[in-house]
Design a protein around this motif. Structure first.
Motif, PDB file in Angstrom:
ATOM      1  N   LEU A 356      57.586   9.437  69.198  1.00 18.15           N
ATOM      2  CA  LEU A 356      58.231  10.467  68.483  1.00 18.15           C
ATOM      3  C   LEU A 356      57.794  10.150  66.852  1.00 18.15           C
ATOM      4  N   ALA A 357      57.074   8.984  66.710  1.00 19.12           N
ATOM      5  CA  ALA A 357      56.818   8.661  65.365  1.00 19.12           C
ATOM      6  C   ALA A 357      56.063   9.633  64.775  1.00 19.12           C
ATOM      7  N   PRO A 358      54.905  10.281  65.230  1.00 19.89           N
ATOM      8  CA  PRO A 358      54.158  11.384  64.627  1.00 19.89           C
ATOM      9  C   PRO A 358      54.939  12.420  63.903  1.00 19.89           C
ATOM     10  N   ALA A 359      56.120  12.813  64.689  1.00 20.60           N
ATOM     11  CA  ALA A 359      57.112  14.041  64.486  1.00 20.60           C
ATOM     12  C   ALA A 359      58.018  13.407  63.349  1.00 20.60           C
ATOM     13  N   VAL A 360      58.433  12.265  63.336  1.00 18.61           N
ATOM     14  CA  VAL A 360      59.078  11.579  62.123  1.00 18.61           C
ATOM     15  C   VAL A 360      58.322  11.742  60.884  1.00 18.61           C
ATOM     16  N   VAL A 361      56.982  11.340  60.914  1.00 16.23           N
ATOM     17  CA  VAL A 361      56.329  11.218  59.833  1.00 16.23           C
ATOM     18  C   VAL A 361      56.089  12.686  59.188  1.00 16.23           C
ATOM     19  N   ALA A 362      55.795  13.738  60.215  1.00 15.28           N
ATOM     20  CA  ALA A 362      55.545  14.959  59.712  1.00 15.28           C
ATOM     21  C   ALA A 362      56.936  15.512  58.983  1.00 15.28           C
ATOM     22  N   LEU A 363      58.005  15.402  59.348  1.00 14.02           N
ATOM     23  CA  LEU A 363      59.366  15.788  58.808  1.00 14.02           C
ATOM     24  C   LEU A 363      59.492  15.168  57.353  1.00 14.02           C
ATOM     25  N   ARG A 364      59.120  13.622  57.228  1.00 14.14           N
ATOM     26  CA  ARG A 364      59.212  12.873  56.030  1.00 14.14           C
ATOM     27  C   ARG A 364      58.219  13.692  54.989  1.00 14.14           C
ATOM     28  N   LYS A 365      57.029  13.846  55.446  1.00 14.08           N
ATOM     29  CA  LYS A 365      55.915  14.268  54.643  1.00 14.08           C
ATOM     30  C   LYS A 365      56.546  15.615  54.077  1.00 14.08           C
ATOM     31  N   HIS A 366      57.036  16.429  55.069  1.00 11.71           N
ATOM     32  CA  HIS A 366      57.457  17.814  54.652  1.00 11.71           C
ATOM     33  C   HIS A 366      58.526  17.615  53.484  1.00 11.71           C
ATOM     34  N   VAL A 367      59.580  16.812  53.593  1.00  9.99           N
ATOM     35  CA  VAL A 367      60.534  16.930  52.745  1.00  9.99           C
ATOM     36  C   VAL A 367      60.177  16.016  51.321  1.00  9.99           C
ATOM     37  N   PHE A 368      59.223  14.995  51.489  1.00 16.53           N
ATOM     38  CA  PHE A 368      59.030  14.267  50.288  1.00 16.53           C
ATOM     39  C   PHE A 368      57.801  15.235  49.391  1.00 16.53           C
ATOM     40  N   ASP A 369      56.941  16.021  50.206  1.00 19.27           N
ATOM     41  CA  ASP A 369      56.078  16.863  49.475  1.00 19.27           C
ATOM     42  C   ASP A 369      57.055  17.962  48.757  1.00 19.27           C
ATOM     43  N   ILE A 370      58.046  18.258  49.146  1.00 20.83           N
ATOM     44  CA  ILE A 370      58.979  19.275  48.614  1.00 20.83           C
ATOM     45  C   ILE A 370      59.729  18.685  47.129  1.00 20.83           C
ATOM     46  N   LEU A 371      60.061  17.230  47.446  1.00 20.50           N
ATOM     47  CA  LEU A 371      60.779  16.561  46.708  1.00 20.50           C
ATOM     48  C   LEU A 371      59.446  16.159  45.384  1.00 20.50           C
ATOM     49  N   ASP A 372      58.431  15.965  45.739  1.00 16.90           N
ATOM     50  CA  ASP A 372      57.438  15.618  44.592  1.00 16.90           C
ATOM     51  C   ASP A 372      57.286  16.831  43.923  1.00 16.90           C
ATOM     52  N   ALA A 373      57.189  17.908  44.558  1.00  8.76           N
ATOM     53  CA  ALA A 373      56.912  19.298  43.800  1.00  8.76           C
ATOM     54  C   ALA A 373      58.047  19.414  42.726  1.00  8.76           C
ATOM     55  N   GLU A 374      59.270  19.085  43.273  1.00 11.14           N
ATOM     56  CA  GLU A 374      60.398  19.392  42.119  1.00 11.14           C
ATOM     57  C   GLU A 374      60.519  18.553  41.111  1.00 11.14           C
ATOM     58  N   ILE A 375      60.068  17.306  41.444  1.00  8.12           N
ATOM     59  CA  ILE A 375      60.030  16.273  40.513  1.00  8.12           C
ATOM     60  C   ILE A 375      58.978  16.560  39.386  1.00  8.12           C
ATOM     61  N   GLU A 376      57.735  16.986  39.644  1.00  3.00           N
ATOM     62  CA  GLU A 376      56.750  17.496  38.850  1.00  3.00           C
ATOM     63  C   GLU A 376      57.068  18.608  38.138  1.00  3.00           C
ATOM     64  N   ARG A 377      57.969  19.677  38.611  1.00  2.00           N
ATOM     65  CA  ARG A 377      58.422  20.818  37.997  1.00  2.00           C
ATOM     66  C   ARG A 377      59.607  20.545  36.848  1.00  2.00           C
ATOM     67  N   ALA A 378      60.450  19.655  37.271  1.00  2.00           N
ATOM     68  CA  ALA A 378      61.243  18.950  36.273  1.00  2.00           C
ATOM     69  C   ALA A 378      60.661  18.401  35.124  1.00  2.00           C
ATOM     70  N   ALA A 379      59.784  17.687  35.408  1.00  2.00           N
ATOM     71  CA  ALA A 379      58.872  16.823  34.349  1.00  2.00           C
ATOM     72  C   ALA A 379      58.292  17.786  33.507  1.00  2.00           C
ATOM     73  N   SER A 380      57.632  19.043  33.989  1.00  2.53           N
ATOM     74  CA  SER A 380      57.198  19.896  33.128  1.00  2.53           C
ATOM     75  C   SER A 380      57.828  20.595  32.246  1.00  2.53           C
ATOM     76  N   ARG A 381      59.358  20.647  32.547  1.00  2.00           N
ATOM     77  CA  ARG A 381      60.214  21.200  31.563  1.00  2.00           C
ATOM     78  C   ARG A 381      60.886  20.152  30.654  1.00  2.00           C
ATOM     79  N   GLY A 382      60.325  19.223  30.800  1.00  2.78           N
ATOM     80  CA  GLY A 382      60.840  18.242  29.679  1.00  2.78           C
ATOM     81  C   GLY A 382      61.896  17.267  30.159  1.00  2.78           C
ATOM     82  N   ASP A 383      62.119  17.163  31.626  1.00  7.26           N
ATOM     83  CA  ASP A 383      63.132  16.522  31.897  1.00  7.26           C
ATOM     84  C   ASP A 383      62.480  15.148  32.525  1.00  7.26           C
ATOM     85  N   ASP A 384      62.178  14.154  31.503  1.00  9.25           N
ATOM     86  CA  ASP A 384      61.604  12.893  31.737  1.00  9.25           C
ATOM     87  C   ASP A 384      62.298  11.663  31.449  1.00  9.25           C
TER      88      ASP A 384
END
Length: 463
Positions: A356-384
């Motif tokens: 099941l590991a490939p599916a687990v990796v796919a889910l974590r990648k999905h979540v952390f890709d969204i997370l990294d995008a939100e962190i980058e968006r917050a940083a662009s608004r000055g939340d550093d």
């Protein structure tokens, strides 16, 4: 998919086991050549057992019967045995049940002498040979390494781990009635291989001190020096063999090293040295009342059956030893089987989680890709100042906790397909096709109880 087919003292004749064992080193490479679906093979061959463990790359929904039949044909070709006869003889185990079978074998629960100690080393050496030949795979490595761990647990945690459980010691137990005084018994040990050290230790435990060793392969001098005994030269071999009270053979030589002619030649040489007359085939007076015991622990046979034609010589071989094997000690055996059951189930569960590991990796990648995008968006608004990033990472961990727990639970129950389908339905996440295929194969091959008793899973044909 894991597959095992086996012949043992329980379902095969001694002659067949001898042929299989004599050609075991050639079997695994030949099996891999026979069919592209065979990714790996490890062969376990002992004096009472021949087993092939296969790692198959079976396509989704396909039957492994053709692959298994081809593997059996490969074994038959190297041993010069009929494939149809082998299919009728071999027991077959598949999926996660293979772990339960191998763990039981490695722990000595399937041996002639239940709990005998040599089998664990033989299983380990089988994996080492497969590594050297390049026929193993990561899944077979994991299987055999876990088998070694289980055998150690059985040895350390049950009465079956007690000293003295072996074919060698059983053979000497059976020889007890034929030996007047072990301390006065002159003994010739033939062989320096896997059983020689155990044989020498068992002899010494009974008080035998007069032991010499002969090696058909020329290793006698080194073995003798390491064990504090005297070696026998090839020139003196026949004479020494005729003079001792007990011969114990345990060599891996592919020919018989003790026979009627050897003993007769040795006796004739001794008679000549003693100036005693020898008329025709008559027994020299020097040996008229001699009693001599020959214990053959080799497979293929080390001793020719015709030795019993020499007056006073008795032969104790593996077939005779098997007949006199003691009954299992039920309490200790039950405890050992509980360990095997637990470890086999754990092996199956961890295997399902790995699939099941490939599916687990796919889910974590999905979540952390969204997370990294939100962190980058917050940083662009000055939340550093880091507080937003810390909060988002904490929230991602909390959200992933329950899906991760459920993935392990479903994998252990063999229902990982439901988890993969859920990811697709909720998030549109579809792991690589190869990963899905592997998960499907695991679910299809896993029985409800991955460590069900081997008797229930053995069948007489792969079909």
């Amino acid at each position: 998919m894991l597959i095992c087919f086996s012949a043992s003292h329980k379902n095969a004749g001694f002659d067949m086991l001898e042929r299989l064992s004599a050609n075991a080193n050639q079997a695994a490479p030949r099996i891999l050549e026979g069919h592209d679906a065979v990714k790996g093979a490890v062969v376990v061959a002992t004096c009472n057992r021949f087993e092939a463990y296969l790692d198959l790359d079976a396509p989704d929904g396909s039957s492994p019967v053709e692959v298994v039949h081809e593997a059996v044909r490969a074994v038959g070709s190297v041993a010069d045995l009929d494939a149809a006869e082998l299919r009728q003889t071999f027991g077959f185990v598949h999926g996660n049940a293979v772990a339960g079978h191998l763990f039981s074998v490695a722990s000595g629960l399937e041996s002639v002498v239940v709990g005998e100690g040599e089998i664990a080393g033989q299983v380990k050496r089988s994996l080492e040979l497969a590594r050297a030949e390049g026929t193993t795979t990561p899944e077979l490595e994991r299987l055999f390494q876990r088998a070694s761990q289980t055998s150690r647990r059985v040895k350390n945690e049950t009465e079956l781990g007690g000293e003295g459980r072996s074919l060698v010691r059983l053979a000497l137990d059976l020889a007890e009635s034929r030996v007047t005084d072990w301390a006065q018994t002159r003994t010739l040990l033939v062989g320096t291989g896997r059983f020689a050290g155990a044989s020498l230790a068992a002899l010494r435990d009974r008080g035998v001190t007069d032991v010499v060793v002969y090696s058909p392969s020329g290793r006698g001098t080194k073995f003798a020096a390491n064990h504090g005994i005297e070696p026998v030269s090839a020139a003196a071999y026949a004479s020494v063999a005729a003079s001792v009270d007990l011969i114990v053979t345990c060599t891996t030589a592919d020919r018989q090293v003790v026979d009627r002619d050897l003993l007769r030649a040795g006796r004739a040489a001794q008679a000549e040295a003693s100036a005693l007359p020898v008329i025709g085939d008559a027994e020299p007076l020097l040996h008229a009342d001699r009693r001599q015991l020959v214990v053959d622990l080799g497979l293929p046979r080390n001793v020719a059956p015709d030795v019993v034609e020499v007056p006073g010589v008795e032969l104790l071989d593996l077939e005779t030893i098997k007949i006199h094997a003691p009954l299992e000690e039920f309490a200790a055996t039950d405890a050992a089987r509980s360990i095997v059951l637990h470890d086999a189930r754990a092996f199956g569960e961890s295997g399902e989680e790995q699939r099941l590991a490939p599916a687990v990796v796919a889910l974590r990648k999905h979540v952390f890709d969204i997370l990294d995008a939100e962190i980058e968006r917050a940083a662009s608004r000055g939340d550093d100042d880091g507080r937003t990033e810390a909060a988002l990472r904490h929230m991602a961990g909390v959200l992933l906790h329950t899906p991760m727990v459920r993935s392990r639970e479903l994998a252990r129950s063999g229902d990982q397909r439901a988890w993969i389908d859920g990811l697709d339905a909720l998030f549109g996440i579809a792991p690589a096709a190869a990963a899905q295929t592997g998960a499907d194969r695991g679910a299809a091959s896993a029985p409800a109880d991955p460590a069900a008793t081997s008797a229930a899973q053995h069948t007489r044909s792969a079909g």
